[in-house]
Design a protein around this motif. Structure first.
Motif, mmCIF file in Angstrom:
data_model
loop_
_atom_site.group_PDB
_atom_site.id
_atom_site.type_symbol
_atom_site.label_atom_id
_atom_site.label_comp_id
_atom_site.label_asym_id
_atom_site.label_seq_id
_atom_site.Cartn_x
_atom_site.Cartn_y
_atom_site.Cartn_z
ATOM 1 N N THR A 22 -3.484 1.591 -5.421
ATOM 2 C CA THR A 22 -2.772 0.315 -5.423
ATOM 3 C C THR A 22 -3.815 -0.777 -5.214
ATOM 4 O O THR A 22 -4.944 -0.502 -4.807
ATOM 5 N N ARG A 60 2.036 -1.338 -0.394
ATOM 6 C CA ARG A 60 1.664 -1.947 -1.676
ATOM 7 C C ARG A 60 2.561 -1.439 -2.806
ATOM 8 O O ARG A 60 2.882 -2.195 -3.725
ATOM 9 N N ILE A 61 2.980 -0.184 -2.751
ATOM 10 C CA ILE A 61 3.935 0.312 -3.745
ATOM 11 C C ILE A 61 5.250 -0.447 -3.609
ATOM 12 O O ILE A 61 5.843 -0.869 -4.609
ATOM 13 N N PHE A 67 1.807 2.044 -9.195
ATOM 14 C CA PHE A 67 0.625 2.668 -8.608
ATOM 15 C C PHE A 67 0.079 3.688 -9.585
ATOM 16 O O PHE A 67 0.725 4.033 -10.569
ATOM 17 N N VAL A 107 -3.015 -1.439 -12.082
ATOM 18 C CA VAL A 107 -3.271 -0.447 -11.033
ATOM 19 C C VAL A 107 -4.733 -0.051 -11.105
ATOM 20 O O VAL A 107 -5.324 -0.013 -12.188
#
Length: 187
Positions: A22, A60-61, A67, A107
């Motif tokens: 990420t 972050r996902i 990702f 990503v």
């Protein structure tokens, strides 16, 4: 042979290792090492990932909905192990893995990764009331692979070239492919 009751563990649960990538808020790549992953079919092949604790990767996902998931090769294992044992909240892991941008999604992709999925989260399934554990069901938007892994022939040789690493219990193991036969040929 006699059977006995054993404590619950992940002994004898081999899992492929993945490096999830990420981008941090500042744009630096962040990687975490995970093995709680599998596949499912829902109008096409989907990647299924579970993250069960507070992790920068999970945050972050959640924030971006995308990702990467890269197969860990034997050559990548040292850096991947570092990424899996050093929390992203406390350590800057961006220099541990040379990265490039995904071909379809925004990503990070490890340059040395033999096989990488670019993933977009379709569904999130919360597993607990504390909002710590989740399952992500993801569309595979792109696959980036080393050129030598393309094709349909001699899968065992392509698997040897990729040199993936699996995890069983708390140990890493190489995959040494020796085919036992094809589906439907054993009975």
């Amino acid at each position: 042979m006699a059977k006995i009751t054993m404590p619950v563990s992940n002994d004898f649960c081999p899992q492929c290792l993945y490096l999830y990538g990420t981008y941090k808020e500042n744009g630096d790549p962040n990687y975490g090492l995970f093995c709680w992953a599998t596949y499912c079919w829902d109008e096409g092949l989907k990647f299924v990932a579970c993250i069960g604790q507070d992790k920068l990767t999970r945050d972050r996902i959640r924030a971006e909905g995308v990702f990467s998931a890269s197969i860990i090769s034997e050559a990548m294992l040292g850096a991947a192990d570092y990424c899996g044992t050093h929390p992203g909240y406390e350590f800057d892991k961006s220099g541990k893995m040379e990265s490039e941008e995904g071909a379809v999604l925004h990503v990070p992709v490890p340059k040395d990764g033999p096989w990488t999925f670019e993933l977009q989260v379709d569904k999130t399934l919360p597993l607990d009331d504390k909002n710590k554990s989740e399952i992500y069901i993801c569309s595979i938007r792109n696959v980036l692979a080393e050129e030598c892994l393309a094709g349909e022939s001699d899968f065992e040789e392509r698997l040897r070239q990729a040199a993936p690493v699996i995890s069983v219990s708390t140990k890493y193991f190489p995959v040494r492919p020796v085919s036992l036969g094809d589906w439907g040929s054993m009975g």
